[in-house]
Design a protein around this motif. Structure first.
Motif, PDB file in Angstrom:
ATOM      1  N   ASN A  97      27.909-103.775 -12.109  1.00 25.04           N
ATOM      2  CA  ASN A  97      27.367-103.830 -10.751  1.00 25.04           C
ATOM      3  C   ASN A  97      27.763-105.143 -10.048  1.00 25.04           C
ATOM      4  N   LYS A  98      27.684-106.216 -10.822  1.00 22.62           N
ATOM      5  CA  LYS A  98      28.039-107.522 -10.278  1.00 22.62           C
ATOM      6  C   LYS A  98      29.522-107.545  -9.899  1.00 22.62           C
ATOM      7  N   VAL A  99      30.373-106.994 -10.756  1.00 24.48           N
ATOM      8  CA  VAL A  99      31.809-106.938 -10.486  1.00 24.48           C
ATOM      9  C   VAL A  99      32.069-106.092  -9.242  1.00 24.48           C
ATOM     10  N   VAL A 100      31.379-104.920  -9.145  1.00 21.55           N
ATOM     11  CA  VAL A 100      31.544-104.050  -7.976  1.00 21.55           C
ATOM     12  C   VAL A 100      31.130-104.805  -6.713  1.00 21.55           C
ATOM     13  N   LYS A 101      29.965-105.498  -6.779  1.00 19.57           N
ATOM     14  CA  LYS A 101      29.497-106.263  -5.614  1.00 19.57           C
ATOM     15  C   LYS A 101      30.494-107.359  -5.241  1.00 19.57           C
ATOM     16  N   GLN A 102      30.998-108.055  -6.265  1.00 19.31           N
ATOM     17  CA  GLN A 102      31.963-109.118  -6.007  1.00 19.31           C
ATOM     18  C   GLN A 102      33.256-108.560  -5.420  1.00 19.31           C
ATOM     19  N   GLU A 103      33.665-107.401  -5.927  1.00 21.22           N
ATOM     20  CA  GLU A 103      34.870-106.775  -5.379  1.00 21.22           C
ATOM     21  C   GLU A 103      34.652-106.366  -3.919  1.00 21.22           C
ATOM     22  N   GLN A 104      33.443-105.790  -3.654  1.00 25.31           N
ATOM     23  CA  GLN A 104      33.118-105.425  -2.279  1.00 25.31           C
ATOM     24  C   GLN A 104      33.091-106.667  -1.379  1.00 25.31           C
ATOM     25  N   ARG A 105      32.439-107.693  -1.892  1.00 21.39           N
ATOM     26  CA  ARG A 105      32.345-108.945  -1.131  1.00 21.39           C
ATOM     27  C   ARG A 105      33.742-109.537  -0.909  1.00 21.39           C
ATOM     28  N   SER A 106      34.538-109.497  -1.951  1.00 23.61           N
ATOM     29  CA  SER A 106      35.906-110.015  -1.872  1.00 23.61           C
ATOM     30  C   SER A 106      36.706-109.223  -0.845  1.00 23.61           C
ATOM     31  N   LYS A 107      36.517-107.885  -0.848  1.00 21.96           N
ATOM     32  CA  LYS A 107      37.216-107.028   0.110  1.00 21.96           C
ATOM     33  C   LYS A 107      36.768-107.351   1.536  1.00 21.96           C
ATOM     34  N   VAL A 108      35.445-107.503   1.728  1.00 23.93           N
ATOM     35  CA  VAL A 108      34.909-107.842   3.049  1.00 23.93           C
ATOM     36  C   VAL A 108      35.455-109.200   3.495  1.00 23.93           C
ATOM     37  N   LEU A 109      35.457-110.178   2.567  1.00 26.67           N
ATOM     38  CA  LEU A 109      35.983-111.501   2.905  1.00 26.67           C
ATOM     39  C   LEU A 109      37.466-111.426   3.247  1.00 26.67           C
ATOM     40  N   GLU A 110      38.196-110.615   2.503  1.00 27.28           N
ATOM     41  CA  GLU A 110      39.632-110.455   2.756  1.00 27.28           C
ATOM     42  C   GLU A 110      39.856-109.836   4.135  1.00 27.28           C
ATOM     43  N   GLU A 111      39.062-108.779   4.443  1.00 25.82           N
ATOM     44  CA  GLU A 111      39.186-108.134   5.751  1.00 25.82           C
ATOM     45  C   GLU A 111      38.805-109.116   6.863  1.00 25.82           C
ATOM     46  N   THR A 112      37.687-109.846   6.644  1.00 26.89           N
ATOM     47  CA  THR A 112      37.233-110.831   7.632  1.00 26.89           C
ATOM     48  C   THR A 112      38.290-111.905   7.823  1.00 26.89           C
ATOM     49  N   CYS A 113      38.843-112.355   6.703  1.00 29.89           N
ATOM     50  CA  CYS A 113      39.891-113.380   6.755  1.00 29.89           C
ATOM     51  C   CYS A 113      41.107-112.843   7.523  1.00 29.89           C
ATOM     52  N   GLU A 160      32.046-123.823   6.526  1.00 27.06           N
ATOM     53  CA  GLU A 160      31.547-124.216   5.210  1.00 27.06           C
ATOM     54  C   GLU A 160      31.496-122.958   4.352  1.00 27.06           C
ATOM     55  N   ALA A 161      32.242-122.971   3.246  1.00 28.31           N
ATOM     56  CA  ALA A 161      32.255-121.818   2.346  1.00 28.31           C
ATOM     57  C   ALA A 161      30.889-121.706   1.686  1.00 28.31           C
ATOM     58  N   SER A 162      30.412-120.461   1.578  1.00 31.21           N
ATOM     59  CA  SER A 162      29.093-120.274   0.947  1.00 31.21           C
ATOM     60  C   SER A 162      29.199-120.546  -0.533  1.00 31.21           C
ATOM     61  N   THR A 163      28.233-121.283  -1.048  1.00 31.00           N
ATOM     62  CA  THR A 163      28.266-121.664  -2.485  1.00 31.00           C
ATOM     63  C   THR A 163      27.258-120.879  -3.289  1.00 31.00           C
ATOM     64  N   SER A 164      26.509-119.976  -2.623  1.00 31.67           N
ATOM     65  CA  SER A 164      25.515-119.194  -3.386  1.00 31.67           C
ATOM     66  C   SER A 164      26.211-118.111  -4.182  1.00 31.67           C
ATOM     67  N   SER A 165      25.732-117.882  -5.371  1.00 33.40           N
ATOM     68  CA  SER A 165      26.304-116.839  -6.231  1.00 33.40           C
ATOM     69  C   SER A 165      25.286-115.755  -6.443  1.00 33.40           C
ATOM     70  N   SER A 166      25.708-114.492  -6.351  1.00 31.26           N
ATOM     71  CA  SER A 166      24.776-113.383  -6.534  1.00 31.26           C
ATOM     72  C   SER A 166      25.114-112.661  -7.810  1.00 31.26           C
TER      73      SER A 166
END
Length: 201
Positions: free
Chosen positions: A27-43, A195-201
């Motif tokens: 679940n954490k990997v899926v969330k991170q992948e989703q977050r990474s995808k969102v960040l990539e799209e946002t970037c 400022e890059a977010s430093t919180s980890s979920s």
């Protein structure tokens, strides 16, 4: 022989915990992948916007440069126009002074060339005195004219100097106002610090 607890229950419990941890990690990997995808799209979107903004800024700077050149041409044209007008005025003044001087010389020459040898002795004497008075009067008037002319020129030059000083002071104030407006504009559009977010979920 080992106990049932040791051989079955503890390993089953361990397997269950491992499965839960595995699910949590998945679940954490899926969330991170989703977050990474969102960040990539946002970037990607931000990068595209940045490219567009840079291009728009380049176009605006180019337009500003073109407008500046046009304004400079207009100002140069106006400067040439006003210089030509001033040259015409100066030529007119020079011509008037030349004509005035010629008029004085003509009148003086007339007085000097008048016939002083004809008529009675008394008539000749009176005519000579009249010519002398006329010439003295003209000389005095020319001296007064020259003194007044000098005062007029001095006053004119002082007014020109004051006008130039005022123009330059106004130009400095205009540049200061532009600087203040540009500074305010830059403050309004200063980018926020990333400022890059430093919180980890």
């Amino acid at each position: 022989m080992r106990s049932y607890q040791e051989m079955v229950v503890i390993p089953m419990k361990k397997m269950s915990e491992d499965n839960q941890q595995l699910i949590w990690l998945k679940n954490k990997v899926v969330k991170q992948e989703q977050r990474s995808k969102v960040l990539e799209e946002t970037c990607g979107v931000v990068t595209q916007k940045l490219r567009e903004t840079i291009e728009e800024n380049r176009i605006v700077r180019l337009r500003t440069k073109i407008q500046h050149e046009e304004h400079k041409e207009q100002m140069d044209y106006q400067e040439r126009f006003f210089k030509e007008q001033m040259d015409k005025v100066h030529k007119t003044i020079e011509e008037k002074e030349r004509m005035f001087e010629k008029l004085l010389q003509v009148e003086c020459a007339k007085a000097k060339q008048s016939d002083v040898d004809s008529g009675s002795y008394e008539d000749r004497r009176l005519r000579k005195e009249e010519i002398a008075r006329f010439i003295d009067s003209q000389v005095k008037e020319v001296e007064e004219f020259e003194a007044e002319r000098e005062k007029l020129i001095r006053s004119h030059e002082e007014k020109k100097v004051e006008l130039r000083r005022k123009y330059l002071a106004d130009e400095v104030e205009l540049e200061k106002a532009f600087d203040a407006a540009l500074t305010k504009l830059m403050e309004n559009y200063t980018p926020t610090t990333f400022e890059a977010s430093t919180s980890s979920s």
